[in-house]
Design a protein around this motif. Sequence first.
Motif, PDB file in Angstrom:
ATOM      1  N   LEU A  69       6.340  14.467  33.037  1.00  0.00           N
ATOM      2  CA  LEU A  69       7.760  14.796  33.619  1.00  0.00           C
ATOM      3  C   LEU A  69       8.137  13.717  34.443  1.00  0.00           C
ATOM      4  O   LEU A  69       7.520  13.343  35.515  1.00  0.00           O
ATOM      5  CB  LEU A  69       7.767  16.175  34.313  1.00  0.00           C
ATOM      6  CG  LEU A  69       7.361  17.438  33.488  1.00  0.00           C
ATOM      7  CD1 LEU A  69       7.427  18.482  34.704  1.00  0.00           C
ATOM      8  CD2 LEU A  69       8.335  17.705  32.524  1.00  0.00           C
ATOM      9  N   PRO A  70       9.396  13.189  34.032  1.00  0.00           N
ATOM     10  CA  PRO A  70       9.890  11.873  34.723  1.00  0.00           C
ATOM     11  C   PRO A  70       9.957  12.177  36.449  1.00  0.00           C
ATOM     12  O   PRO A  70       9.745  11.280  37.135  1.00  0.00           O
ATOM     13  CB  PRO A  70      11.372  11.866  34.352  1.00  0.00           C
ATOM     14  CG  PRO A  70      11.257  12.219  32.705  1.00  0.00           C
ATOM     15  CD  PRO A  70      10.390  13.448  33.094  1.00  0.00           C
ATOM     16  N   ASP A  71      10.550  13.587  36.742  1.00  0.00           N
ATOM     17  CA  ASP A  71      10.651  13.447  38.290  1.00  0.00           C
ATOM     18  C   ASP A  71       9.367  13.676  39.037  1.00  0.00           C
ATOM     19  O   ASP A  71       9.111  13.048  40.123  1.00  0.00           O
ATOM     20  CB  ASP A  71      11.275  14.871  38.690  1.00  0.00           C
ATOM     21  CG  ASP A  71      12.996  15.069  38.138  1.00  0.00           C
ATOM     22  OD1 ASP A  71      13.398  13.842  38.079  1.00  0.00           O
ATOM     23  OD2 ASP A  71      13.394  15.784  38.019  1.00  0.00           O
ATOM     24  N   GLN A  72       8.274  14.183  38.380  1.00  0.00           N
ATOM     25  CA  GLN A  72       7.101  14.397  38.754  1.00  0.00           C
ATOM     26  C   GLN A  72       6.329  12.926  38.867  1.00  0.00           C
ATOM     27  O   GLN A  72       5.723  12.534  39.753  1.00  0.00           O
ATOM     28  CB  GLN A  72       6.268  15.426  38.068  1.00  0.00           C
ATOM     29  CG  GLN A  72       6.386  16.813  38.658  1.00  0.00           C
ATOM     30  CD  GLN A  72       5.395  17.511  37.621  1.00  0.00           C
ATOM     31  OE1 GLN A  72       4.606  17.439  37.066  1.00  0.00           O
ATOM     32  NE2 GLN A  72       5.636  18.892  38.432  1.00  0.00           N
ATOM     33  N   GLN A  73       6.510  12.179  38.014  1.00  0.00           N
ATOM     34  CA  GLN A  73       6.005  10.926  37.830  1.00  0.00           C
ATOM     35  C   GLN A  73       6.616   9.898  38.896  1.00  0.00           C
ATOM     36  O   GLN A  73       5.850   9.418  39.672  1.00  0.00           O
ATOM     37  CB  GLN A  73       6.397  10.256  36.338  1.00  0.00           C
ATOM     38  CG  GLN A  73       5.634   8.803  36.185  1.00  0.00           C
ATOM     39  CD  GLN A  73       5.844   8.537  34.655  1.00  0.00           C
ATOM     40  OE1 GLN A  73       6.802   8.140  34.183  1.00  0.00           O
ATOM     41  NE2 GLN A  73       4.919   8.518  33.668  1.00  0.00           N
ATOM     42  N   TRP A  74       7.834   9.894  39.285  1.00  0.00           N
ATOM     43  CA  TRP A  74       8.565   9.266  40.402  1.00  0.00           C
ATOM     44  C   TRP A  74       7.874   9.387  41.642  1.00  0.00           C
ATOM     45  O   TRP A  74       7.671   8.841  42.628  1.00  0.00           O
ATOM     46  CB  TRP A  74      10.103   9.637  40.023  1.00  0.00           C
ATOM     47  CG  TRP A  74      10.757   8.867  41.460  1.00  0.00           C
ATOM     48  CD1 TRP A  74      11.268   7.609  41.228  1.00  0.00           C
ATOM     49  CD2 TRP A  74      11.277   9.431  42.487  1.00  0.00           C
ATOM     50  NE1 TRP A  74      11.852   7.470  42.532  1.00  0.00           N
ATOM     51  CE2 TRP A  74      11.843   8.249  43.339  1.00  0.00           C
ATOM     52  CE3 TRP A  74      11.205  10.449  43.377  1.00  0.00           C
ATOM     53  CZ2 TRP A  74      12.333   8.486  44.527  1.00  0.00           C
ATOM     54  CZ3 TRP A  74      11.616  10.741  44.502  1.00  0.00           C
ATOM     55  CH2 TRP A  74      12.185   9.730  45.236  1.00  0.00           C
ATOM     56  N   LEU A  75       7.999  11.125  41.918  1.00  0.00           N
ATOM     57  CA  LEU A  75       7.115  11.434  43.265  1.00  0.00           C
ATOM     58  C   LEU A  75       5.692  11.036  43.365  1.00  0.00           C
ATOM     59  O   LEU A  75       5.194  10.429  44.264  1.00  0.00           O
ATOM     60  CB  LEU A  75       7.030  12.878  43.213  1.00  0.00           C
ATOM     61  CG  LEU A  75       8.473  13.729  43.503  1.00  0.00           C
ATOM     62  CD1 LEU A  75       8.193  15.220  43.306  1.00  0.00           C
ATOM     63  CD2 LEU A  75       8.984  13.266  45.092  1.00  0.00           C
ATOM     64  N   LEU A  76       4.827  11.114  42.208  1.00  0.00           N
ATOM     65  CA  LEU A  76       3.528  10.892  42.328  1.00  0.00           C
ATOM     66  C   LEU A  76       3.447   9.285  42.359  1.00  0.00           C
ATOM     67  O   LEU A  76       2.528   8.883  43.308  1.00  0.00           O
ATOM     68  CB  LEU A  76       2.875  11.285  40.917  1.00  0.00           C
ATOM     69  CG  LEU A  76       1.164  10.881  40.875  1.00  0.00           C
ATOM     70  CD1 LEU A  76       0.641  11.415  41.872  1.00  0.00           C
ATOM     71  CD2 LEU A  76       0.588  11.457  39.574  1.00  0.00           C
ATOM     72  N   THR A  77       4.236   8.507  41.794  1.00  0.00           N
ATOM     73  CA  THR A  77       4.185   6.997  41.939  1.00  0.00           C
ATOM     74  C   THR A  77       4.326   6.541  43.259  1.00  0.00           C
ATOM     75  O   THR A  77       3.717   5.687  43.716  1.00  0.00           O
ATOM     76  CB  THR A  77       5.150   6.311  40.774  1.00  0.00           C
ATOM     77  OG1 THR A  77       4.773   6.719  39.515  1.00  0.00           O
ATOM     78  CG2 THR A  77       4.890   4.687  40.905  1.00  0.00           C
ATOM     79  N   LYS A  78       5.557   7.085  43.906  1.00  0.00           N
ATOM     80  CA  LYS A  78       5.871   6.873  45.249  1.00  0.00           C
ATOM     81  C   LYS A  78       4.810   7.068  46.232  1.00  0.00           C
ATOM     82  O   LYS A  78       4.441   6.378  47.107  1.00  0.00           O
ATOM     83  CB  LYS A  78       7.202   7.502  45.716  1.00  0.00           C
ATOM     84  CG  LYS A  78       7.724   7.157  46.936  1.00  0.00           C
ATOM     85  CD  LYS A  78       8.956   7.826  47.249  1.00  0.00           C
ATOM     86  CE  LYS A  78      10.098   7.510  46.556  1.00  0.00           C
ATOM     87  NZ  LYS A  78      10.802   6.009  47.151  1.00  0.00           N
TER      88      LYS A  78
END
Length: 222
Positions: free
Chosen positions: A107-116
């Motif tokens: 999921l893009p939103d979760q990917q962004w949170l996890l990467t940050k």
Amino acid sequence: VALPIQKGTIYPGTVWPDYPGYLAFYRHRRQDRLTDCPGAWVFHSITMVRRIKQGIRYMFTKMKAEDYAFVHRFLNEKEQALFRKMTEADQRHCVAVAQDAAEQVLLPDQQWLLTKAALLHDIGKGDCSLLLLDRILYTIMVRVAPGYLASLRLSLGKKSFFTCRRQALYIQHNHAKRGAHLARSIGCPEDVVRLIGAHHGDREDHVNMRLLKCLQDADRRN
């Protein structure tokens, strides 16, 4: 020769327990439970050596242009300022963890949170001159004297060589909480703050356990 297991007598948090019993009965950090297998100390000794080798290898890694470009994609200016306070080795480690962890989420939103969160998960070590000796010493102390690490307090007095080593142990042991505080102070999303604060096993309310496991697994692999 199997070592005796002294159930009920050795507890996590004991500073210097009886040596034979401690080898056979101590905290298994990965699963957050007590391991009462007589041969468990062999596995943890091998793990400790692997972690030391891993730390030495990362101390000599360098950030590349593509690594900085990756950081700029996910972090704003304030977050980048905290990121740059880490050593170059820690920066490279965080990039490797972020790239690894992001592959586990679709999921893009979760990917962004996890990467940050992965890029910032070690910012609690920033502004601290951690020597290679400090990192190796901490890896050993986690295995043999977790109670001593938990008893450490930040020293504000005159700093001798040994006081600085104790302070370095304190910072490494508490860098997740310190990093969460720093991230919250610059306005990072609360989900990111919780992941940073919990990535070393500390309790955080309302943390996304699936993302946390991805972050912790990637941290161990890198």
